[in-house]
Design an enzyme around this catalytic site. Structure first.
Site, mmCIF file in Angstrom:
data_model
loop_
_atom_site.group_PDB
_atom_site.id
_atom_site.type_symbol
_atom_site.label_atom_id
_atom_site.label_comp_id
_atom_site.label_asym_id
_atom_site.label_seq_id
_atom_site.Cartn_x
_atom_site.Cartn_y
_atom_site.Cartn_z
ATOM 1 N N VAL A 198 0.436 -7.039 25.347
ATOM 2 C CA VAL A 198 -0.170 -8.350 25.103
ATOM 3 C C VAL A 198 -0.675 -8.529 23.675
ATOM 4 O O VAL A 198 -1.127 -9.611 23.322
ATOM 5 C CB VAL A 198 -1.324 -8.630 26.096
ATOM 6 C CG1 VAL A 198 -0.791 -8.794 27.507
ATOM 7 C CG2 VAL A 198 -2.398 -7.555 26.020
ATOM 8 N N TYR A 199 -0.617 -7.489 22.853
ATOM 9 C CA TYR A 199 -1.053 -7.655 21.466
ATOM 10 C C TYR A 199 -0.084 -8.590 20.755
ATOM 11 O O TYR A 199 1.120 -8.309 20.666
ATOM 12 C CB TYR A 199 -1.103 -6.312 20.749
ATOM 13 C CG TYR A 199 -2.181 -5.357 21.213
ATOM 14 C CD1 TYR A 199 -3.147 -5.745 22.142
ATOM 15 C CD2 TYR A 199 -2.252 -4.060 20.718
ATOM 16 C CE1 TYR A 199 -4.142 -4.879 22.563
ATOM 17 C CE2 TYR A 199 -3.241 -3.176 21.131
ATOM 18 C CZ TYR A 199 -4.177 -3.581 22.054
ATOM 19 O OH TYR A 199 -5.153 -2.708 22.474
#
Length: 331
Positions: free
Chosen positions: A57-58
Site C-alpha cells: 500500500v505504500y
C-alpha cells in the site's frame, strides 16, 4: 554494518533497515523520485545494509514498483526484501487478512517487484473479521510455495502476537514459525514494552521498530518551530507528526539534544542508537527523504551510547505502566 539474526531463525539482516514509505509519493516528479530512491538504495548497500522494507500500500504499490526497477543497481542476493499485505483502501474495512486477499496481494507484490520471492512477508495488521488461523495459513502457503522465505506480522497487539506465534509453534515442521513483528518504537513511543516486546522475546520473534526517530521529532528539527520542508508542515503528514509535538515530547527531545552535544554527535544518532540497542530489537527501519539524511542515519554504526546516557534517556522517556505491570513482589 553488523548483522543480527531475525528472531530465532537463521536469517541474518543488517541492524539498520531501509524503509520505503516515502518513495514514489504523489507530487514528486518521476525522475526526481527515482533518483532519490536510487541514491538511497546505493548508499544503503555500500554501507553494508541488507534489509529493505516496503508494503503493497505504500504509494498504492508505487514503492514496490520503484524498488523493483532499482534492483539492477545492486545484487538481488545482497538484499533482504521485506514487504507487507493486508491493508486495503476501503473505509468500511481497513484490513483484510483473508487467505484469498493475502495471496492475491503477494502475487501482485512479486509482479511489481519483478522477483520470484520476497525474503520476509508480513501481515500488515490484525484483521478481527477473519479467523486468525486462516490468516496464518496464507503465510504457510506463501513459504511452502517458495514465494516467501520467512514470515512475520506487523501492528499486532501483545495478545494477538502471542496467539499467532503460539499457533504457528504448535505443530513444528508443518507451520511457518513467525520470524518478526514490526511496531512503532522510539524514545517517544515505548508502548511496545508493556506486552508486545516481552511476548516477542519469549516466543523468539525479532522486533523491527518503525518510526525509530519519533516520526522525525527526535532529530530536534521541531524545537524552534515547524520547518517548511518537514513532514510536520505537509498537509498529508502534519497529523502524523502532531502527537509528538507536546511538552512531554519536548522534554525528551531536549534530553536527546543534551546527550548529543556531550558526545559530539547528532540527536538523530543518539535516538537511533538507543532504539537499535534495546533488548529484543533486530533492526530499526529508517525512512529518509534524501540520501544525505540516510547517510547520517547509517553513520550511527560506530556509535554505542555510554551506560549513564542510556540510563538518563531511559528515565526521561519512561512510560507509566501501572497495574498489572507493577512488580508486586516489591510492594
Amino acid at each position: 554494518m553488523k548483522r543480527r539474526h531475525l528472531g530465532r531463525t537463521g536469517l541474518r539482516v543488517s541492524r539498520i533497515g531501509l524503509g520505503t514509505l516515502t518513495w514514489a509519493r504523489d507530487g514528486e516528479e518521476r525522475y526526481s523520485a527515482e533518483q532519490q530512491a536510487a541514491d538511497q538504495l546505493k548508499a544503503f548497500w555500500e554501507a553494508g545494509g541488507t534489509l529493505v522494507d516496503t508494503a503493497d500500500v505504500y504509494a498504492d504499490g508505487g514503492a514496490e514498483y520503484l524498488l523493483g526497477r532499482l534492483l539492477d543497481l545492486v545484487p538481488r542476493d545482497d538484499l533482504v526484501i521485506a514487504t507487507k499485505a493486508g491493508s486495503v483502501p476501503d473505509p468500511d474495512r481497513r484490513f483484510d487478512g483473508s487467505r484469498s486477499h493475502l495471496l492475491r496481494a503477494l502475487d501482485a507484490s512479486l509482479a511489481r517487484l519483478g522477483t520470484d520471492h520476497v525474503d520476509l512477508w508480513q501481515v500488515h495488521a490484525f484483521d478481527p473479521h477473519t479467523p486468525l488461523e486462516e490468516t496464518l495459513q496464507a503465510l504457510d502457503i506463501a513459504v511452502s510455495s517458495g514465494r516467501a522465505r520467512y514470515a512475520g506480522v506487523s501492528n499486532f497487539s501483545g495478545w494477538q502476537l502471542a496467539k499467532a506465534a503460539t499457533w504457528q509453534l504448535a505443530t513444528p515442521g508443518t507451520r511457518t514459525r513467525l520470524a518478526s513483528t514490526q511496531m512503532e518504537y522510539s524514545l517517544l513511543q515505548r508502548g511496545v514494552e508493556r506486552e508486545v516486546l516481552p511476548a516477542a522475546r519469549d516466543l523468539g520473534l525479532g522486533l523491527l521498530p518503525s518510526s525509530p526517530l519519533g516520526r522525525g521529532v527526535l532529530t530536534g528539527k521541531y524545537r524552534e518551530g515547524t520547518p517548511p520542508d518537514s513532514r510536520g508542515a505537509s498537509e498529508r503528514l502534519a497529523a502524523f507528526v502532531a502527537p509528538y509535538l507536546d511538552d512531554t515530547a519536548g522534554r525528551i527531545v531536549d534530553a536527546v539534544v543534551t546527550a548529543a552535544d556531550g558526545l559530539a554527535v547528532s540527536p538523530l544518532q543518539v535516538a537511533l542508537a538507543w532504539v537499535r540497542d534495546r533488548p529484543g530489537v533486530t533492526a530499526p527501519v529508517v525512512g529518509a527523504r534524501t540520501a544525505q539524511q540516510l547517510t547520517e542515519a547509517l553513520s550511527v554504526e560506530g556509535l554505542s551510547l555510554p551506560g549513564e546516557i542510556r540510563e538518563a534517556l531511559d528515565d526521561v522517556s519512561a512510560p507509566v505502566h501501572r497495574y498489572p505491570d507493577q512488580d508486586w513482589s516489591q510492594l
